[in-house]
Design an enzyme around this catalytic site. Structure first.
Site, short mmCIF file in Angstrom:
data_model
loop_
_atom_site.label_atom_id
_atom_site.label_comp_id
_atom_site.label_asym_id
_atom_site.label_seq_id
_atom_site.Cartn_x
_atom_site.Cartn_y
_atom_site.Cartn_z
N SER A 176 69.21 25.14 12.09
CA SER A 176 69.02 24.58 13.42
C SER A 176 69.46 25.55 14.51
O SER A 176 68.96 26.68 14.59
CB SER A 176 69.75 23.23 13.50
OG SER A 176 69.47 22.54 14.67
N ASP A 229 60.16 17.22 10.13
CA ASP A 229 61.25 17.61 11.02
C ASP A 229 60.87 17.38 12.47
O ASP A 229 59.91 17.97 12.97
CB ASP A 229 61.59 19.09 10.79
CG ASP A 229 62.94 19.49 11.34
OD1 ASP A 229 63.36 18.90 12.36
OD2 ASP A 229 63.57 20.39 10.75
N HIS A 242 65.02 17.38 9.36
CA HIS A 242 66.06 18.32 9.77
C HIS A 242 67.33 18.24 8.93
O HIS A 242 67.90 19.27 8.54
CB HIS A 242 66.40 18.05 11.25
CG HIS A 242 66.86 19.24 12.00
ND1 HIS A 242 66.03 20.30 12.31
CD2 HIS A 242 68.07 19.56 12.54
CE1 HIS A 242 66.70 21.21 13.00
NE2 HIS A 242 67.94 20.78 13.14
#
Length: 399
Positions: free
Chosen positions: A172, A342, A375
């Site tokens: 991320s 995601d 994610h």
């Protein structure tokens, strides 16, 4: 309809809780206490309990932030690997799963010298050489400063201590700061290869209801104007409330993560409780403003002060400089893994990055697509070991 309503409730709950736990900071004081590496830190609470040797290190950045950097050693220590967490997380990201599934332990088991980064402002990196943590100046940063200070200081420390180039794993925001640094020709002399999980170079196409709602309604900017410079969702009453909701109401609290990350395929219900024991972590409200600017503009540039004079003061030009992703070196070994579900690292945004990488040396680029991953699956998924970590470790072994 029920799922839509629940998602809406959770979005509202998220922002109410953020406002409820936010606090104004007092004026700057000129003194602060420094301490040695924590005796109740990640090593003692998460690593040594699993039978691994662990050392607590401290790294001081050029702008005075003191960062916690645990080191997990097995044997004499092989090639160093630096693990960099994402937004609202800390180094425990890589230790949330059982030891036979967590990336940090798997790397150690495979002979790597594992270093676990903790970004400024998170639980174990809340010291500064002169600034108290409860001062406004302490929180005067965005991810620009992570690129300019945190990442170079951490890299240099590990490189100097081990005498070897580093492998890097980012998730991320941890991928964003690495890509930004590489686009400015930083770190290359100390980097062996990089693995980017849920890679973020652009976020203009993200579909996360929470993130888009925050950006479009200038939530972070509003908090900043209220004098709230630490963006925190970690109040004890909030965590207790969330755990009670998860455990006693029949609500599947993975839905709370879903509203932010997208529908994760592979999280066990119990992992949410483990997550809430340690996360979410604080960040700077200014950092949230910066990320919101990226979402609204669809570009990747330095922090925009929304004032030409201020931008000229900081950058020597009326608009903030862009991070030019076309400058990524074609011969750098890269492993990218992204998920079809995601909502933060959206497929369209990742494909924009991949288009830039189309001329990358073919034998230096591995791209993995997991259609079912969102994610959080990359750091908390029950299947991440087989699906992502084993290929990643194999990639590192070839470099």
């Amino acid at each position: 309809m029920a799922n839509t309503s629940l998602s809406t409730i959770l979005v509202i709950l998220f922002w109410v809780l953020t406002l409820a736990t936010a606090r104004k900071l007092p004026p700057l004081s000129t003194s602060t206490a420094l301490s040695s590496p924590s005796t109740d830190g990640i090593c003692s609470s998460m690593v040594k309990t699993q039978g691994y040797t662990c050392e607590e290190h401290l790294v001081t950045t050029q702008d005075g932030y003191i960062l916690n950097l645990p080191r997990i050693l097995v044997g004499s220590g092989g090639p160093p690997v630096l693990l960099q967490h994402g937004l609202f997380m800390d180094g425990i990201t890589w230790l949330l799963l059982p030891s036979n599934q967590s990336l940090a332990f798997l790397l150690a088991d495979n002979g790597f010298d594992v270093w676990v980064a903790n970004t400024r402002g998170t639980k174990y990196s809340r010291q500064h050489t002169t600034l108290p943590t409860n001062s406004t100046d302490y929180w005067n940063w965005s991810w620009d400063e992570l690129v300019a200070h945190d990442l170079p200081a951490t890299f240099q420390y590990v490189h100097d201590l081990t005498g070897q180039k580093l492998h890097y794993v980012g998730h991320s925001q941890g991928t964003l700061i690495a890509l930004a640094a590489l686009s400015k020709d930083q770190l290359l002399n100390m980097l062996r290869s990089a693995a980017l999980l849920s890679p973020i170079a652009y976020v203009g196409q993200m579909t996360s209801p929470l993130a888009k709602n925050a950006a479009e309604n200038f939530i972070a900017e509003s908090l900043y104007k209220l004098g709230i410079f630490e963006f925190s969702m970690r109040g004890g009453s909030v965590i207790k409330f969330l755990k009670d909701v998860c455990n006693n109401t029949g609500i599947d609290c993975t839905n709370l993560l879903t509203s932010f990350t997208g529908p994760n395929c592979c999280l066990s219900p119990s992992i949410v409780n483990v997550f809430l024991d340690h996360e979410p972590q604080s960040t700077a409200t200014k950092n949230m403003i910066h990320l919101s600017q990226m979402i609204r503009e669809g570009t990747t540039a330095m922090f925009d002060y929304e004032n030409q004079d201020e931008n000229i003061k900081h950058y020597g030009q009326p608009t903030p400089p862009a991070y030019d992703m076309t400058r990524l070196p074609n011969d750098l070994p890269l492993f990218l893994s992204y998920g079809g579900a995601d909502a933060l690292s959206d497929v369209k945004d990742v494909q924009r990055l991949l288009e830039i990488l189309k001329d990358h040396d073919a034998d230096k680029l591995v791209v993995q697509y997991r259609n079912d991953y969102a994610h959080a699956d990359y750091v908390m998924g029950e299947n991440a070991n087989q699906d992502v970590y084993e290929p990643l470790i194999s990639f590192f072994r070839l470099q």
